[in-house]
Scaffold this motif. Sequence first.
Motif, mmCIF file in Angstrom:
data_model
loop_
_atom_site.group_PDB
_atom_site.id
_atom_site.type_symbol
_atom_site.label_atom_id
_atom_site.label_comp_id
_atom_site.label_asym_id
_atom_site.label_seq_id
_atom_site.Cartn_x
_atom_site.Cartn_y
_atom_site.Cartn_z
ATOM 1 N N VAL A 69 33.820 18.371 64.664
ATOM 2 C CA VAL A 69 32.926 19.528 64.761
ATOM 3 C C VAL A 69 33.753 20.802 64.664
ATOM 4 C CG1 VAL A 69 31.276 20.777 66.208
ATOM 5 C CG2 VAL A 69 31.300 18.261 66.222
ATOM 6 N N SER A 70 33.422 21.656 63.715
ATOM 7 C CA SER A 70 34.112 22.943 63.590
ATOM 8 C C SER A 70 33.078 24.060 63.496
ATOM 9 C CB SER A 70 35.041 22.966 62.368
ATOM 10 O OG SER A 70 34.330 22.643 61.185
ATOM 11 N N ILE A 71 33.455 25.250 63.968
ATOM 12 C CA ILE A 71 32.560 26.407 64.046
ATOM 13 C C ILE A 71 33.100 27.501 63.137
ATOM 14 C CG2 ILE A 71 31.454 28.062 65.602
ATOM 15 C CD1 ILE A 71 32.130 26.125 67.904
ATOM 16 N N HIS A 72 32.213 28.149 62.370
ATOM 17 C CA HIS A 72 32.657 29.100 61.355
ATOM 18 C C HIS A 72 31.828 30.381 61.375
ATOM 19 C CE1 HIS A 72 35.031 25.840 59.512
ATOM 20 N NE2 HIS A 72 34.016 25.078 59.892
ATOM 21 N N ASN A 73 32.504 31.500 61.104
ATOM 22 C CA ASN A 73 31.825 32.782 60.969
ATOM 23 C C ASN A 73 31.009 32.805 59.684
ATOM 24 O OD1 ASN A 73 32.926 33.926 63.317
ATOM 25 N ND2 ASN A 73 34.791 34.517 62.246
ATOM 26 N N THR A 74 30.063 33.699 59.618
ATOM 27 C CA THR A 74 29.255 33.873 58.419
ATOM 28 C C THR A 74 28.994 35.352 58.212
ATOM 29 O OG1 THR A 74 27.056 33.492 57.471
ATOM 30 C CG2 THR A 74 27.240 33.402 59.864
ATOM 31 N N GLU A 75 28.686 35.727 56.976
ATOM 32 C CA GLU A 75 28.390 37.126 56.684
ATOM 33 C C GLU A 75 27.040 37.548 57.246
ATOM 34 O OE1 GLU A 75 26.599 34.699 53.452
ATOM 35 O OE2 GLU A 75 28.502 34.702 54.542
ATOM 36 N N MET A 76 26.207 36.593 57.638
ATOM 37 C CA MET A 76 24.890 36.910 58.181
ATOM 38 C C MET A 76 24.990 37.273 59.658
ATOM 39 S SD MET A 76 22.415 34.035 56.415
ATOM 40 C CE MET A 76 23.467 32.642 56.867
ATOM 41 N N LYS A 77 24.276 38.319 60.069
ATOM 42 C CA LYS A 77 24.295 38.763 61.462
ATOM 43 C C LYS A 77 23.580 37.741 62.349
ATOM 44 C CE LYS A 77 23.318 42.735 64.422
ATOM 45 N NZ LYS A 77 22.726 44.093 64.515
ATOM 46 N N ASN A 78 24.100 37.579 63.569
ATOM 47 C CA ASN A 78 23.501 36.692 64.573
ATOM 48 C C ASN A 78 23.432 35.236 64.107
ATOM 49 O OD1 ASN A 78 22.912 38.907 66.330
ATOM 50 N ND2 ASN A 78 21.096 39.355 65.111
ATOM 51 N N THR A 79 24.334 34.849 63.219
ATOM 52 C CA THR A 79 24.298 33.512 62.636
ATOM 53 C C THR A 79 25.663 32.838 62.743
ATOM 54 O OG1 THR A 79 22.631 34.265 61.046
ATOM 55 C CG2 THR A 79 23.731 32.185 60.567
ATOM 56 N N THR A 80 25.658 31.555 63.084
ATOM 57 C CA THR A 80 26.876 30.753 63.160
ATOM 58 C C THR A 80 26.695 29.504 62.310
ATOM 59 O OG1 THR A 80 27.262 31.489 65.433
ATOM 60 C CG2 THR A 80 28.484 29.551 64.702
ATOM 61 N N LYS A 81 27.749 29.119 61.595
ATOM 62 C CA LYS A 81 27.724 27.888 60.811
ATOM 63 C C LYS A 81 28.624 26.845 61.471
ATOM 64 C CE LYS A 81 26.903 29.983 56.250
ATOM 65 N NZ LYS A 81 27.470 30.187 54.893
ATOM 66 N N PHE A 82 28.165 25.605 61.457
ATOM 67 C CA PHE A 82 28.958 24.480 61.927
ATOM 68 C C PHE A 82 29.179 23.509 60.769
ATOM 69 C CE2 PHE A 82 26.794 26.079 65.621
ATOM 70 C CZ PHE A 82 27.597 25.799 66.717
ATOM 71 N N VAL A 83 30.280 22.769 60.865
ATOM 72 C CA VAL A 83 30.459 21.581 60.034
ATOM 73 C C VAL A 83 30.584 20.409 60.996
ATOM 74 C CG1 VAL A 83 31.888 20.360 58.367
ATOM 75 C CG2 VAL A 83 31.601 22.840 58.168
ATOM 76 N N ILE A 84 29.682 19.433 60.871
ATOM 77 C CA ILE A 84 29.706 18.240 61.718
ATOM 78 C C ILE A 84 29.878 17.032 60.810
ATOM 79 C CG2 ILE A 84 28.450 16.851 63.407
ATOM 80 C CD1 ILE A 84 26.897 19.339 64.203
ATOM 81 N N ASP A 85 31.061 16.447 60.854
ATOM 82 C CA ASP A 85 31.375 15.288 60.002
ATOM 83 C C ASP A 85 31.029 15.546 58.537
ATOM 84 O OD1 ASP A 85 32.310 13.973 62.221
ATOM 85 O OD2 ASP A 85 30.506 12.768 62.513
ATOM 86 N N GLY A 86 31.370 16.735 58.052
ATOM 87 C CA GLY A 86 31.169 17.070 56.644
ATOM 88 C C GLY A 86 29.789 17.576 56.286
ATOM 89 N N HIS A 87 28.912 17.761 57.273
ATOM 90 C CA HIS A 87 27.553 18.233 57.012
ATOM 91 C C HIS A 87 27.323 19.608 57.643
ATOM 92 C CE1 HIS A 87 26.319 14.406 55.295
ATOM 93 N NE2 HIS A 87 26.908 13.799 56.317
#
Length: 212
Positions: free
Chosen positions: A176-194
């Motif tokens: 599980v990894s957590i990533h910034n995004t250009e969208m405000k108030n939004t977070t992206k995750f990658v969970i086992d490649g998804h």
Amino acid sequence: MKARIKRHLVILSLTATILGATIAAPTVGHASIFGFFDDTVLNIKSDTKGLPLTISTYDNGGQKIDQIKTKSAKIHTDSAMSKTDSNGNEKSSVIDIDYGKQRITHVGSTMIAYEGLKNYQDEYAQKHNITDQDKSVPLLNAMHQDFSNQWNSQKRVVVIRSQAGNPIATFAGNNVSIHNTEMKNTTKFVIDGHRLIVYRADYTVYPTASLK
């Protein structure tokens, strides 16, 4: 869009170089390198052909308002409403969901979007009345008892809550990894490649072992 894809490809090339070095000489950051690589690949897919997303919105109480399932969707800041500050940070919270020839514009309420993942919260709610849950047993621990056969093989559990703190989604995975995004108030995750996208929500990532 071409400039964004070119930027992703440069990042992907650099990541592949770092990844090769990481495999040759493993370090503590090994998992995060893979997460960064997967995030870049998913960003390229999103920008070129979209992702097969299940998208749901929720009210403050955690009640699901609506849900759509798409074969190919892209979520991004609405270009007409976009405005950045002096540091280039997005100030607008208005987002667009493009799928097929359709567009949904959304702002305000909690939203999640994911592909290739199972939302255990939905399955649990089908079998149990959460409002009647024994308050002496934390909901997540009760869910772990139900899904222990599936969760015990996973290292992490991701819990998403509405803005009022009510649980709305639960996912499990090894990486599980957590990533910034250009969208405000939004977070992206990658969970086992998804991909998992979380808009206007709280979240916690637990080691599965802590729930036993």
